[in-house]
Design a protein around this motif. Structure first.
Motif, PDB file in Angstrom:
ATOM      1  N   PHE A   1       4.203   4.765  -0.278  1.00  0.00           N
ATOM      2  CA  PHE A   1       3.759   4.589   1.099  1.00  0.00           C
ATOM      3  C   PHE A   1       3.909   3.133   1.515  1.00  0.00           C
ATOM      4  O   PHE A   1       3.848   2.237   0.677  1.00  0.00           O
ATOM      5  CB  PHE A   1       2.266   4.947   1.233  1.00  0.00           C
ATOM      6  N   ILE A   2       4.056   2.916   2.825  1.00  0.00           N
ATOM      7  CA  ILE A   2       3.892   1.585   3.386  1.00  0.00           C
ATOM      8  C   ILE A   2       2.723   1.691   4.354  1.00  0.00           C
ATOM      9  O   ILE A   2       2.731   2.543   5.255  1.00  0.00           O
ATOM     10  CB  ILE A   2       5.144   1.080   4.112  1.00  0.00           C
ATOM     11  N   ILE A   3       1.727   0.844   4.137  1.00  0.00           N
ATOM     12  CA  ILE A   3       0.536   0.858   4.970  1.00  0.00           C
ATOM     13  C   ILE A   3       0.478  -0.433   5.765  1.00  0.00           C
ATOM     14  O   ILE A   3       0.688  -1.517   5.220  1.00  0.00           O
ATOM     15  CB  ILE A   3      -0.741   1.026   4.119  1.00  0.00           C
ATOM     16  N   ASN A   4       0.226  -0.304   7.058  1.00  0.00           N
ATOM     17  CA  ASN A   4      -0.034  -1.455   7.909  1.00  0.00           C
ATOM     18  C   ASN A   4      -1.544  -1.574   8.029  1.00  0.00           C
ATOM     19  O   ASN A   4      -2.195  -0.653   8.530  1.00  0.00           O
ATOM     20  CB  ASN A   4       0.540  -1.257   9.311  1.00  0.00           C
ATOM     21  N   THR A   5      -2.079  -2.679   7.564  1.00  0.00           N
ATOM     22  CA  THR A   5      -3.495  -2.946   7.760  1.00  0.00           C
ATOM     23  C   THR A   5      -3.619  -3.886   8.952  1.00  0.00           C
ATOM     24  O   THR A   5      -2.631  -4.205   9.603  1.00  0.00           O
ATOM     25  CB  THR A   5      -4.128  -3.603   6.509  1.00  0.00           C
ATOM     26  N   THR A   6      -4.799  -4.355   9.195  1.00  0.00           N
ATOM     27  CA  THR A   6      -4.995  -5.319  10.274  1.00  0.00           C
ATOM     28  C   THR A   6      -4.492  -6.701   9.883  1.00  0.00           C
ATOM     29  O   THR A   6      -4.465  -7.603  10.709  1.00  0.00           O
ATOM     30  CB  THR A   6      -6.478  -5.401  10.657  1.00  0.00           C
ATOM     31  N   LYS A   7      -4.040  -6.870   8.624  1.00  0.00           N
ATOM     32  CA  LYS A   7      -3.626  -8.179   8.126  1.00  0.00           C
ATOM     33  C   LYS A   7      -2.233  -8.215   7.493  1.00  0.00           C
ATOM     34  O   LYS A   7      -1.591  -9.249   7.467  1.00  0.00           O
ATOM     35  CB  LYS A   7      -4.666  -8.647   7.106  1.00  0.00           C
ATOM     36  N   LYS A   8      -1.750  -7.067   6.981  1.00  0.00           N
ATOM     37  CA  LYS A   8      -0.534  -7.113   6.164  1.00  0.00           C
ATOM     38  C   LYS A   8       0.169  -5.762   6.072  1.00  0.00           C
ATOM     39  O   LYS A   8      -0.401  -4.730   6.392  1.00  0.00           O
ATOM     40  CB  LYS A   8      -0.899  -7.577   4.752  1.00  0.00           C
ATOM     41  N   PHE A   9       1.435  -5.830   5.598  1.00  0.00           N
ATOM     42  CA  PHE A   9       2.183  -4.658   5.154  1.00  0.00           C
ATOM     43  C   PHE A   9       1.902  -4.512   3.660  1.00  0.00           C
ATOM     44  O   PHE A   9       1.939  -5.500   2.924  1.00  0.00           O
ATOM     45  CB  PHE A   9       3.705  -4.868   5.270  1.00  0.00           C
ATOM     46  N   VAL A  10       1.658  -3.291   3.200  1.00  0.00           N
ATOM     47  CA  VAL A  10       1.485  -3.044   1.769  1.00  0.00           C
ATOM     48  C   VAL A  10       2.372  -1.869   1.386  1.00  0.00           C
ATOM     49  O   VAL A  10       2.253  -0.788   1.955  1.00  0.00           O
ATOM     50  CB  VAL A  10       0.021  -2.710   1.409  1.00  0.00           C
ATOM     51  N   ARG A  11       3.286  -2.097   0.435  1.00  0.00           N
ATOM     52  CA  ARG A  11       4.115  -1.017  -0.090  1.00  0.00           C
ATOM     53  C   ARG A  11       3.534  -0.605  -1.428  1.00  0.00           C
ATOM     54  O   ARG A  11       3.360  -1.427  -2.324  1.00  0.00           O
ATOM     55  CB  ARG A  11       5.577  -1.439  -0.272  1.00  0.00           C
ATOM     56  N   ILE A  12       3.193   0.664  -1.542  1.00  0.00           N
ATOM     57  CA  ILE A  12       2.579   1.206  -2.759  1.00  0.00           C
ATOM     58  C   ILE A  12       3.480   2.300  -3.295  1.00  0.00           C
ATOM     59  O   ILE A  12       3.934   3.164  -2.552  1.00  0.00           O
ATOM     60  CB  ILE A  12       1.192   1.823  -2.439  1.00  0.00           C
ATOM     61  N   ASP A  13       3.751   2.237  -4.607  1.00  0.00           N
ATOM     62  CA  ASP A  13       4.394   3.382  -5.257  1.00  0.00           C
ATOM     63  C   ASP A  13       3.573   3.720  -6.489  1.00  0.00           C
ATOM     64  O   ASP A  13       2.481   3.184  -6.676  1.00  0.00           O
ATOM     65  CB  ASP A  13       5.874   3.139  -5.550  1.00  0.00           C
ATOM     66  N   SER A  14       4.083   4.592  -7.339  1.00  0.00           N
ATOM     67  CA  SER A  14       3.281   5.079  -8.462  1.00  0.00           C
ATOM     68  C   SER A  14       2.861   3.991  -9.440  1.00  0.00           C
ATOM     69  O   SER A  14       1.855   4.134 -10.119  1.00  0.00           O
ATOM     70  CB  SER A  14       4.009   6.206  -9.189  1.00  0.00           C
ATOM     71  N   ASP A  15       3.610   2.881  -9.504  1.00  0.00           N
ATOM     72  CA  ASP A  15       3.222   1.862 -10.485  1.00  0.00           C
ATOM     73  C   ASP A  15       3.242   0.426  -9.970  1.00  0.00           C
ATOM     74  O   ASP A  15       3.126  -0.507 -10.758  1.00  0.00           O
ATOM     75  CB  ASP A  15       4.076   1.981 -11.753  1.00  0.00           C
ATOM     76  N   SER A  16       3.401   0.217  -8.657  1.00  0.00           N
ATOM     77  CA  SER A  16       3.389  -1.163  -8.179  1.00  0.00           C
ATOM     78  C   SER A  16       2.882  -1.241  -6.744  1.00  0.00           C
ATOM     79  O   SER A  16       2.808  -0.245  -6.037  1.00  0.00           O
ATOM     80  CB  SER A  16       4.788  -1.779  -8.269  1.00  0.00           C
ATOM     81  N   THR A  17       2.544  -2.459  -6.363  1.00  0.00           N
ATOM     82  CA  THR A  17       2.089  -2.749  -5.009  1.00  0.00           C
ATOM     83  C   THR A  17       2.735  -4.055  -4.577  1.00  0.00           C
ATOM     84  O   THR A  17       2.725  -5.024  -5.333  1.00  0.00           O
ATOM     85  CB  THR A  17       0.550  -2.903  -4.973  1.00  0.00           C
ATOM     86  N   GLU A  18       3.335  -4.073  -3.381  1.00  0.00           N
ATOM     87  CA  GLU A  18       3.908  -5.293  -2.812  1.00  0.00           C
ATOM     88  C   GLU A  18       3.243  -5.547  -1.469  1.00  0.00           C
ATOM     89  O   GLU A  18       2.986  -4.614  -0.711  1.00  0.00           O
ATOM     90  CB  GLU A  18       5.411  -5.141  -2.594  1.00  0.00           C
ATOM     91  N   ILE A  19       3.016  -6.830  -1.171  1.00  0.00           N
ATOM     92  CA  ILE A  19       2.305  -7.206   0.053  1.00  0.00           C
ATOM     93  C   ILE A  19       3.096  -8.255   0.818  1.00  0.00           C
ATOM     94  O   ILE A  19       3.636  -9.186   0.226  1.00  0.00           O
ATOM     95  CB  ILE A  19       0.914  -7.774  -0.289  1.00  0.00           C
ATOM     96  N   ILE A  20       3.148  -8.094   2.141  1.00  0.00           N
ATOM     97  CA  ILE A  20       3.653  -9.136   3.034  1.00  0.00           C
ATOM     98  C   ILE A  20       2.592  -9.334   4.110  1.00  0.00           C
ATOM     99  O   ILE A  20       2.345  -8.433   4.929  1.00  0.00           O
ATOM    100  CB  ILE A  20       4.998  -8.763   3.690  1.00  0.00           C
ATOM    101  N   ASP A  21       1.935 -10.490   4.092  1.00  0.00           N
ATOM    102  CA  ASP A  21       0.960 -10.820   5.130  1.00  0.00           C
ATOM    103  C   ASP A  21       1.680 -10.992   6.461  1.00  0.00           C
ATOM    104  O   ASP A  21       2.806 -11.493   6.499  1.00  0.00           O
ATOM    105  CB  ASP A  21       0.233 -12.127   4.795  1.00  0.00           C
ATOM    106  N   TYR A  22       1.034 -10.614   7.538  1.00  0.00           N
ATOM    107  CA  TYR A  22       1.638 -10.794   8.850  1.00  0.00           C
ATOM    108  C   TYR A  22       1.896 -12.272   9.146  1.00  0.00           C
ATOM    109  O   TYR A  22       2.831 -12.596   9.864  1.00  0.00           O
ATOM    110  CB  TYR A  22       0.760 -10.199   9.953  1.00  0.00           C
TER     111      TYR A  22
END
Length: 167
Positions: free
Chosen positions: A74-95
């Protein structure tokens, strides 16, 4: 330097939802959470809980949008960042680090299969350009016309550039 505008986390959530709903020209009641690109709060509660555990949310941060890439990605947009989540990792890009989208890496015709990658059911590398010039590529569905991910989330750069979150 631009003046920063103070916004509460709820105001930023409302702004992202406004961009989303305006793009589709719909209301929240027109969505049910089963769409490929949808509102986080419409997901099944179990999935929301599972994803929140992996998001590393700050105290004043809310998940707003979700792009379903697969059952476990999934890619989730929070109020602060993009977060890409898969079964074994998480990547973040702050806005605050996000400058713009570079779009799909390749939207050319696949000569072997004779298809255009901008069709439903296909995936392509999608570039998110950071303010330092680095381009991060995430594999996302290419979707159908009015898919909306690029059109809605390109505005998240405004959050990092113009808004400061207040308590």
């Amino acid at each position: 330097m631009e003046n920063l505008i103070e916004k509460s986390v709820e105001q930023i959530k409302d702004r992202i939802e406004f961009w989303f709903l305006k793009y589709f020209n719909k209301t929240k009641t027109d969505f049910n959470g089963n769409e490929i690109f949808t509102l986080f709060e419409l997901l099944k509660v179990e999935l929301q809980t599972e994803l929140k555990q992996r998001l590393n949310l700050e105290r004043n941060e809310i998940p707003v949008l979700v792009l379903k890439i697969s059952e476990s990605e999934f890619i989730i947009n929070t109020t602060k960042k993009f977060v890409r989540i898969d079964s074994d990792s998480t990547e973040i890009i702050d806005y605050s680090e996000f400058e713009w989208h570079n779009g799909y890496k390749s939207s050319v015709v696949d000569k072997e299969k004779k298809i255009i990658t901008k069709h439903d059911g296909h995936f392509s590398e999608f570039g998110l350009r950071k303010t330092n010039g680095e381009i991060i590529y995430w594999r996302i569905p290419t979707g159908v016309p009015r898919f909306g991910f690029w059109n809605v989330t390109k505005k998240c750069e405004l959050i990092g550039r113009k808004f400061i979150i207040t308590e």
